[in-house]
Scaffold this motif. Sequence first.
Motif, PDB file in Angstrom:
ATOM      1  N   ARG A  66      38.108  36.232  48.121  1.00 24.70           N
ATOM      2  CA  ARG A  66      37.073  36.570  47.294  1.00 24.70           C
ATOM      3  C   ARG A  66      35.923  37.253  48.169  1.00 24.70           C
ATOM      4  O   ARG A  66      35.438  36.479  48.977  1.00 24.70           O
ATOM      5  CB  ARG A  66      36.567  35.300  46.568  1.00 24.70           C
ATOM      6  CG  ARG A  66      35.157  35.588  45.771  1.00 24.70           C
ATOM      7  CD  ARG A  66      34.555  34.399  44.702  1.00 24.70           C
ATOM      8  NE  ARG A  66      33.429  34.904  44.395  1.00 24.70           N
ATOM      9  CZ  ARG A  66      33.454  34.598  43.096  1.00 24.70           C
ATOM     10  NH1 ARG A  66      34.328  33.791  42.418  1.00 24.70           N
ATOM     11  NH2 ARG A  66      32.199  34.816  42.465  1.00 24.70           N
ATOM     12  N   VAL A  67      35.702  38.381  47.879  1.00 22.80           N
ATOM     13  CA  VAL A  67      34.817  39.055  48.872  1.00 22.80           C
ATOM     14  C   VAL A  67      33.428  39.557  48.273  1.00 22.80           C
ATOM     15  O   VAL A  67      33.566  39.663  47.081  1.00 22.80           O
ATOM     16  CB  VAL A  67      35.645  40.277  49.615  1.00 22.80           C
ATOM     17  CG1 VAL A  67      36.674  39.984  50.247  1.00 22.80           C
ATOM     18  CG2 VAL A  67      35.540  41.562  48.640  1.00 22.80           C
ATOM     19  N   TYR A  78      29.511  28.108  46.893  1.00 27.53           N
ATOM     20  CA  TYR A  78      30.302  27.234  46.741  1.00 27.53           C
ATOM     21  C   TYR A  78      31.731  27.990  46.464  1.00 27.53           C
ATOM     22  O   TYR A  78      32.803  27.592  47.221  1.00 27.53           O
ATOM     23  CB  TYR A  78      30.112  26.337  45.585  1.00 27.53           C
ATOM     24  CG  TYR A  78      31.428  25.242  45.491  1.00 27.53           C
ATOM     25  CD1 TYR A  78      31.414  24.338  46.376  1.00 27.53           C
ATOM     26  CD2 TYR A  78      32.369  25.068  44.436  1.00 27.53           C
ATOM     27  CE1 TYR A  78      32.575  23.243  46.507  1.00 27.53           C
ATOM     28  CE2 TYR A  78      33.213  24.213  44.301  1.00 27.53           C
ATOM     29  CZ  TYR A  78      33.546  23.447  45.402  1.00 27.53           C
ATOM     30  OH  TYR A  78      34.546  22.537  45.298  1.00 27.53           O
ATOM     31  N   GLN A  79      31.798  29.017  45.419  1.00 26.10           N
ATOM     32  CA  GLN A  79      32.949  29.794  45.502  1.00 26.10           C
ATOM     33  C   GLN A  79      33.455  30.623  46.681  1.00 26.10           C
ATOM     34  O   GLN A  79      34.457  30.598  46.748  1.00 26.10           O
ATOM     35  CB  GLN A  79      32.656  30.804  44.224  1.00 26.10           C
ATOM     36  CG  GLN A  79      32.845  30.220  42.746  1.00 26.10           C
ATOM     37  CD  GLN A  79      31.522  29.523  42.284  1.00 26.10           C
ATOM     38  OE1 GLN A  79      30.653  29.540  43.103  1.00 26.10           O
ATOM     39  NE2 GLN A  79      31.759  29.464  41.086  1.00 26.10           N
ATOM     40  N   PHE A  80      32.479  31.170  47.443  1.00 26.42           N
ATOM     41  CA  PHE A  80      32.745  31.780  48.604  1.00 26.42           C
ATOM     42  C   PHE A  80      33.529  30.930  49.567  1.00 26.42           C
ATOM     43  O   PHE A  80      34.345  31.152  50.278  1.00 26.42           O
ATOM     44  CB  PHE A  80      31.708  32.533  49.123  1.00 26.42           C
ATOM     45  CG  PHE A  80      31.615  33.862  48.320  1.00 26.42           C
ATOM     46  CD1 PHE A  80      31.878  34.968  48.878  1.00 26.42           C
ATOM     47  CD2 PHE A  80      30.908  33.969  47.481  1.00 26.42           C
ATOM     48  CE1 PHE A  80      32.064  36.289  48.433  1.00 26.42           C
ATOM     49  CE2 PHE A  80      30.662  35.337  46.717  1.00 26.42           C
ATOM     50  CZ  PHE A  80      31.355  36.281  47.281  1.00 26.42           C
ATOM     51  N   LEU A  81      32.696  29.716  49.783  1.00 19.47           N
ATOM     52  CA  LEU A  81      33.508  28.621  50.768  1.00 19.47           C
ATOM     53  C   LEU A  81      35.095  28.071  50.069  1.00 19.47           C
ATOM     54  O   LEU A  81      35.961  28.215  50.758  1.00 19.47           O
ATOM     55  CB  LEU A  81      32.548  27.508  50.674  1.00 19.47           C
ATOM     56  CG  LEU A  81      33.210  26.525  51.612  1.00 19.47           C
ATOM     57  CD1 LEU A  81      33.250  26.852  53.148  1.00 19.47           C
ATOM     58  CD2 LEU A  81      32.242  25.168  51.535  1.00 19.47           C
ATOM     59  N   MET A  82      34.729  27.549  48.824  1.00 19.21           N
ATOM     60  CA  MET A  82      35.945  26.727  48.278  1.00 19.21           C
ATOM     61  C   MET A  82      37.077  27.969  47.882  1.00 19.21           C
ATOM     62  O   MET A  82      38.363  27.468  48.306  1.00 19.21           O
ATOM     63  CB  MET A  82      35.574  25.963  47.227  1.00 19.21           C
ATOM     64  CG  MET A  82      36.651  25.024  46.714  1.00 19.21           C
ATOM     65  SD  MET A  82      37.328  24.013  47.961  1.00 19.21           S
ATOM     66  CE  MET A  82      36.103  23.142  48.330  1.00 19.21           C
ATOM     67  N   GLU A 135      27.284  32.348  55.723  1.00 16.68           N
ATOM     68  CA  GLU A 135      28.049  31.387  56.467  1.00 16.68           C
ATOM     69  C   GLU A 135      29.288  30.764  55.788  1.00 16.68           C
ATOM     70  O   GLU A 135      30.327  30.207  56.292  1.00 16.68           O
ATOM     71  CB  GLU A 135      27.190  30.440  56.885  1.00 16.68           C
ATOM     72  CG  GLU A 135      26.198  29.588  55.842  1.00 16.68           C
ATOM     73  CD  GLU A 135      25.533  28.636  56.708  1.00 16.68           C
ATOM     74  OE1 GLU A 135      25.733  28.367  57.947  1.00 16.68           O
ATOM     75  OE2 GLU A 135      24.373  28.253  55.822  1.00 16.68           O
ATOM     76  N   TRP A 136      28.932  30.688  54.392  1.00 18.74           N
ATOM     77  CA  TRP A 136      30.166  30.187  53.399  1.00 18.74           C
ATOM     78  C   TRP A 136      31.250  30.841  53.756  1.00 18.74           C
ATOM     79  O   TRP A 136      32.401  30.209  53.916  1.00 18.74           O
ATOM     80  CB  TRP A 136      29.738  30.093  51.831  1.00 18.74           C
ATOM     81  CG  TRP A 136      28.320  29.805  52.014  1.00 18.74           C
ATOM     82  CD1 TRP A 136      27.088  30.719  51.848  1.00 18.74           C
ATOM     83  CD2 TRP A 136      27.756  28.566  51.970  1.00 18.74           C
ATOM     84  NE1 TRP A 136      25.870  30.297  51.786  1.00 18.74           N
ATOM     85  CE2 TRP A 136      26.218  28.836  52.008  1.00 18.74           C
ATOM     86  CE3 TRP A 136      27.915  27.157  52.014  1.00 18.74           C
ATOM     87  CZ2 TRP A 136      25.149  27.751  51.974  1.00 18.74           C
ATOM     88  CZ3 TRP A 136      27.088  26.078  52.353  1.00 18.74           C
ATOM     89  CH2 TRP A 136      25.656  26.428  52.075  1.00 18.74           C
ATOM     90  N   ALA A 140      34.974  29.448  55.753  1.00 20.30           N
ATOM     91  CA  ALA A 140      36.045  29.620  55.317  1.00 20.30           C
ATOM     92  C   ALA A 140      37.183  30.343  56.241  1.00 20.30           C
ATOM     93  O   ALA A 140      38.255  29.826  56.484  1.00 20.30           O
ATOM     94  CB  ALA A 140      36.186  30.177  53.932  1.00 20.30           C
ATOM     95  N   LYS A 141      36.834  31.533  56.534  1.00 18.51           N
ATOM     96  CA  LYS A 141      37.635  32.468  57.495  1.00 18.51           C
ATOM     97  C   LYS A 141      37.771  31.836  58.718  1.00 18.51           C
ATOM     98  O   LYS A 141      38.933  31.820  59.279  1.00 18.51           O
ATOM     99  CB  LYS A 141      36.819  33.642  57.810  1.00 18.51           C
ATOM    100  CG  LYS A 141      36.975  34.638  56.516  1.00 18.51           C
ATOM    101  CD  LYS A 141      38.298  35.081  56.074  1.00 18.51           C
ATOM    102  CE  LYS A 141      38.200  36.091  54.751  1.00 18.51           C
ATOM    103  NZ  LYS A 141      39.678  36.280  54.553  1.00 18.51           N
TER     104      LYS A 141
END
Length: 316
Positions: A66-67, A78-82, A135-136, A140-141
Amino acid sequence: MNKNTKIYIAGHRGMVGSAIWRALETKGYSNLIGQSSKELDLRNQNSVENFFKNEKPDVVIDAAARVGGILANNTYPYQFLMENMQIQNNLINSSLKADVEKFIFLGSSCIYPKMAPQPLKEDYLLTGPLEPTNEWYAVAKITGVKACEAIRKQFGKDYISLMPTNLYGPYDNFDLKTSHVLPAMIRKFHDAKLNGNIPVELWGSGAPMREFLYVEDLAEAVVFALENEFQDNLYNVGTGTDLTIKELAELIQKTVGHNGEILWDSTKPDGTPRKLMDVSKMEKAGWKAKVGLEEGIKSTYEWFLENQENFKEVKI
Ligand SMILES: NC(=O)c1ccc[n+]([C@@H]2O[C@H](COP(=O)([O-])OP(=O)(O)OC[C@H]3O[C@@H](n4cnc5c(N)ncnc54)[C@H](OP(=O)(O)O)[C@@H]3O)[C@@H](O)[C@H]2O)c1
């Protein structure tokens, strides 16, 4: 690598995944598989495990994520992290379980600390705080890089991470609400040209320096990584050269043929003053970018002109 090796490209419809697909096809790889997010939602662990059981890929390239830009990252932390962790965890863990021999994980330069020295070396990972606006996504990355490193260390498998710099090229996102700086400039100069060369307003002072890699060059780097065994787990992929945002704007203006003014809105933030990758590790491994910025922008604008009718509105 055998040309019949079964290669699964996760995210094969995206800008990066589709470039990798084309590069592999050109090199004669004939057993490529891909699924759209509608066909296989990579956030769903059961579906991903079943897919691996049925398809049994030999190699996996993870270009699914998800970019989005600062606005999307800030609105949906939350979506970018999870979602990014779900996507990569399902892919990495299913690959390990299914005995996938080679896994290539794609991240981005945002994994490095905000205040890290320039150019950014792979060793700077986890040496300082991240840029807060994304940072989220970066966290994740980083977990993806570490998962591949752990598999390499514990199981001795060839799982590696490539960190590309800012990318641009065919299938980029030209929606001004969500696009990155280079495709956004192409769109703005093009629209302004069609509107009688009205002035183009751009954010900031134009002083920050950035690096840009043509996506087909990145695809070549992925093919190189596929065909060669690397000694280490993490490699930057870029051109190793940068330019100011002002120089970039002038180059795009010239390519698009806009004959108007550029207005810099210096009330808007500039962001990090400089972001350049140290690409010496990848060069030592034997790979170097080929496509110059002027040539890459010209090809991208040609692609934009041929395909602009088909652009879908992108939701953040
Ligand atoms: N663009 C850049 O400047 C840049 C720079 C550095 C690194 N990268 C990295 O390159 C990778 C790909 O980026 P991109 O620019 O190609 O992005 P993109 O064009 O938005 O493509 C993302 C792909 O991910 C797939 N995807 C997203 N969520 C999914 C889900 N839940 N299930 C299955 N598939 C899903 C999408 O599939 P559908 O199309 O089927 O929905 C799409 O094909 C990312 O890891 C990114 O960090 C990009």
